[in-house]
Design a protein around this motif. Structure first.
Motif, PDB file in Angstrom:
ATOM      1  N   LEU A   1       0.900  -0.987  -0.274  1.00 44.33           N
ATOM      2  CA  LEU A   1      -0.276  -0.336  -0.017  1.00 44.33           C
ATOM      3  C   LEU A   1       1.106   0.892   0.280  1.00 44.33           C
ATOM      4  CD1 LEU A   1      -2.869  -0.467   2.438  1.00 44.33           C
ATOM      5  CD2 LEU A   1      -2.874  -0.559  -0.260  1.00 44.33           C
ATOM      6  N   GLY A   2       1.995   0.932   0.859  1.00 40.22           N
ATOM      7  CA  GLY A   2       2.606   1.959   0.987  1.00 40.22           C
ATOM      8  C   GLY A   2       2.731   2.851  -0.573  1.00 40.22           C
ATOM      9  N   PHE A   3       3.129   2.493  -1.752  1.00 36.64           N
ATOM     10  CA  PHE A   3       3.540   3.279  -2.947  1.00 36.64           C
ATOM     11  C   PHE A   3       2.378   3.993  -3.508  1.00 36.64           C
ATOM     12  CE2 PHE A   3       6.415  -0.519  -2.649  1.00 36.64           C
ATOM     13  CZ  PHE A   3       7.717  -0.279  -2.735  1.00 36.64           C
ATOM     14  N   ALA A   4       0.840   3.587  -3.285  1.00 33.30           N
ATOM     15  CA  ALA A   4       0.388   4.351  -3.602  1.00 33.30           C
ATOM     16  C   ALA A   4      -0.325   5.237  -2.768  1.00 33.30           C
ATOM     17  CB  ALA A   4      -1.047   3.046  -3.042  1.00 33.30           C
TER      18      ALA A   4
ATOM     19  N   HIS B   1       2.959   6.149  -1.688  1.00 32.12           N
ATOM     20  CA  HIS B   1       3.741   7.980  -1.779  1.00 32.12           C
ATOM     21  C   HIS B   1       3.014   8.926  -3.401  1.00 32.12           C
ATOM     22  CE1 HIS B   1       8.685   8.415  -2.041  1.00 32.12           C
ATOM     23  NE2 HIS B   1       7.679   9.720  -2.035  1.00 32.12           N
TER      24      HIS B   1
END
Lengths: 557, 96
Positions: B52-55, B57
């Motif tokens: 989820l972290g890249f969304a 970011h």
């Protein structure tokens, strides 16, 4: 609008104008690298046919192997016994024995793997008629080459290891940013999609940019996001570090928690390894796949564990998004099933399954040839999206420069134009140059594969020098012309050096070789057509200057 | 800072890029740490946080480049990141 695009335009104007600024600059600075990643990634879809074309001496061996694989040989049980006998005799001390008894049809080669005393993963091939070890292939392949693997490696780590992986990861995140801001900028995307105004200079480039992007937008989001997530633990390691510790021990603990519940510790009590055939057959039945590998942890110990892995070559594999194979894990002592994983399943929970599905989606491990072609076409469209975007930037600024770089603006535009030529046409020349190198670098040369790679990077570097040295319009024409010539002449080069040609390939049903040459010919025709189109004055440098104000009102990006 | 940045538009741009890249990364990482701490020892939770972290970011970058004052951009990214990190430290103690 024009003011919002000055250098200090970040976060200024309305929301949409601010996003247009972000889309323009984020898109521009990353477009060249992203084009390279996309084009090579697209070619990587057909990694195997490219490797096949690049190893002509291997074709006869492949056919012989195919013929041999249809002949029945020793049974599965016999092959497993030979593997165990070899390991007991030569590598009894190894803590893990990995036997690959046969292909999915029960034929093919018999191979064993283990870790040697230096923790290197090594293997031996055994004769499938006698079980005796075969001498390792002492001859390196006649035409040592990276083959299609070159495009796979380049597209995710630029042949630069971890540094390259990070660069590509950052570029992929920038691509997601450019996609989101692009959708906001061109918000009337469906109307834009049905709009194409040919032969209108800047507007045509804008329409083309919108059309390829909108048509394949879900694919572009998916391929960029899954690409990042595949290496996500490398890019965002802090969660693992805080929960499982830093460095390799932390990574191991994390992996163990993720998918190795309860790997046994050796008990210290010796126990002879039971015959493997019954385990293999039970595993086969439990997971519903033919046996690919049998892995024994702690052989010779009472705590030994036997893992039976399946071949993912059944028709069902094409319908599964997650590419994991079946696995049945047994206790060697009791025969009890310790763990069962069905094909397409994962050992962990939902996040593990998501990870596996994302990898499957990115690498198009499912769906067969039809889906590979769909990925190939979508990948080409993505490459075209980046190329048209980069060209649009400069075409838009041709009639009247916008002064974003103060006094240096004209010089920076010049550099951007040169980068466009080298990144788009130049990369094409480098890729086809790689195939030329495969036929021109003499077989048997030491580190031959490095020479091929050097040709790829060398040609690309020369393309940049050429683009910097020549006026932009001339550089485009010359590099497109060279690309067309190299593509159209490749079949001739192949006939002269190897003696193979399209007619022969089609006659013997060698669709892999024929496919490579037909696609190269099509690329050559497209490049030649682009070159002619430019020579007639409809150049990428744009049509005659027109009043800038009327364009500004229409073009937002 | 404010005086400096109005004098040099280049610095303002640099600061905004820094907020988007660094602030966004810190926020995404903090989310990963938080989701790991929410379920201690659960590798699945850590992995889900990364996915989820890249969304997060990407959303952070988009927001950082929208017409919002620079100070608010930095604060809007760093404060939630700090809050998530603090919760990740405190949660295990409360649970114990």
């Amino acid at each position: 609008m024009a003011k919002a695009q000055a250098t200090s335009g970040a976060g200024q104007g309305g929301f949409r104008q601010a996003q247009a600024w972000l889309h323009t600059w984020c898109g521009l600075w990353f477009s060249w690298l992203l084009f390279a990643v996309f084009l090579t990634g697209t070619l990587a879809v057909f990694e195997e046919p490219i490797t096949h074309w690049m190893t002509p001496e291997h074709h006869a061996e492949e056919e012989a192997a195919l013929a041999a694989s249809t002949r029945p040989t020793a049974s599965l049980g016999q092959r497993l016994d030979w593997g165990v006998a070899y390991m007991q005799k030569h590598h009894a001390g190894a803590g893990m024995w990995e036997l690959w008894p046969a292909d999915a049809k029960g034929a093919g080669e018999l191979r064993v793997f283990w870790f040697d005393s230096q923790r290197q993963y090594v293997s031996a091939e055994l004769d499938t008629a006698s079980g005796a070890p075969l001498p390792a292939a002492s001859q390196p392949p006649a035409r040592l080459t990276l083959g299609g693997q070159h495009f796979v490696d380049f597209h995710y780590e630029l042949h630069a290891g971890k540094v390259g992986l990070w660069i590509v990861g950052i570029a992929a995140l920038a691509m997601l940013v450019a996609l989101v801001s692009g959708v906001i900028t061109h918000r009337r995307i469906f109307k834009d999609f049905f709009t194409f105004r040919p032969r209108k200079g800047q507007r045509s480039w804008l329409d083309a940019h919108n059309a390829v992007a909108v048509l394949t937008l879900p694919f572009q989001f998916m391929i960029a996001y899954t690409g990042i997530v595949i290496s996500g633990l490398t890019f965002m390691p802090v969660g693992v570090v805080t929960q499982f510790g830093a460095g390799m021990p932390g990574a191991w603990a994390f992996q163990a928690a993720l998918n190795e519940p309860g790997k046994p510790r050796p008990s210290g009590r010796p126990m002879a390894l039971p015959a493997l055939e019954s385990f293999a057959l039970r595993g086969q039945q439990l997971m519903g796949q033919p046996v690919r590998a049998v892995v024994i942890d702690h052989p010779g110990d009472a705590a030994a564990r036997i893992g039976v892995y399946g071949w993912n070559e059944d028709a069902g594999a094409q319908r599964r998004l997650s590419a994991t194979s079946g696995l049945a894990m047994f206790s060697a002592a009791t025969g009890e099933v310790l763990q069962l994983r069905l094909p397409g399943g994962v050992d962990g929970g939902k996040a593990s399954l998501t990870q596996s599905v994302m990898a499957g989606l990115h690498m198009v491990a499912f769906g067969g040839l039809a889906l590979k072609w769909l990925y190939f076409l979508c990948g080409l469209a993505g490459s075209a999206m980046m190329a048209t975007g980069a060209i649009l930037f400069i075409v838009k600024r041709r009639p009247r420069h916008l002064g974003e770089f103060g006094g240096a603006t004209a010089r920076v535009y010049r550099l951007i134009e040169a980068a466009n030529v080298a990144a788009i046409a130049g990369l094409g020349v480098a890729c086809i140059g790689f195939l030329w190198a495969n036929r021109l670098v003499p077989p048997g040369l030491a580190q031959r594969d490095d020479w091929e790679l050097a040709m790829f990077f060398g040609v690309w570097a020369l393309a940049l020098v050429h683009a910097l040295a020549r006026p932009a319009a001339a550089a485009w024409k010359e590099q497109l012309g060279l690309l067309a010539a190299l593509c159209l002449l490749l079949p001739l080069l192949n006939a002269l050096t190897v003696g193979d040609h399209l007619g022969a390939q089609l006659l013997r049903g060698d669709w892999e070789s024929a496919g490579v040459e037909l696609f190269v010919l099509a690329t050559g025709l497209a490049a030649g057509w682009s070159r002619r189109w430019m020579a007639r004055g409809k150049s990428i440098a744009g049509s005659a200057p027109r009043p800038a104000a009327s364009l500004e009102s229409e073009v937002q990006a | 800072m404010n005086h400096l940045s109005t004098a040099y538009p280049g610095l303002r741009l640099l600061s905004r890029v820094g907020a988007a890249v660094l602030g966004g990364y810190l926020l995404a990482s903090a989310l990963g740490v938080f989701s790991g701490a929410l379920f201690p020892g659960d590798a699945e939770a850590v992995l889900a946080g990364v996915q989820l972290g890249f969304a997060v970011h990407v959303a952070a970058v988009i927001w950082a480049f929208s017409p919002v004052a620079l100070g608010r951009v930095w604060a809007g990214l760093l404060l939630p990141a700090a809050a998530l990190a603090a919760l990740a430290v405190l949660l295990p103690r409360w649970g114990a």
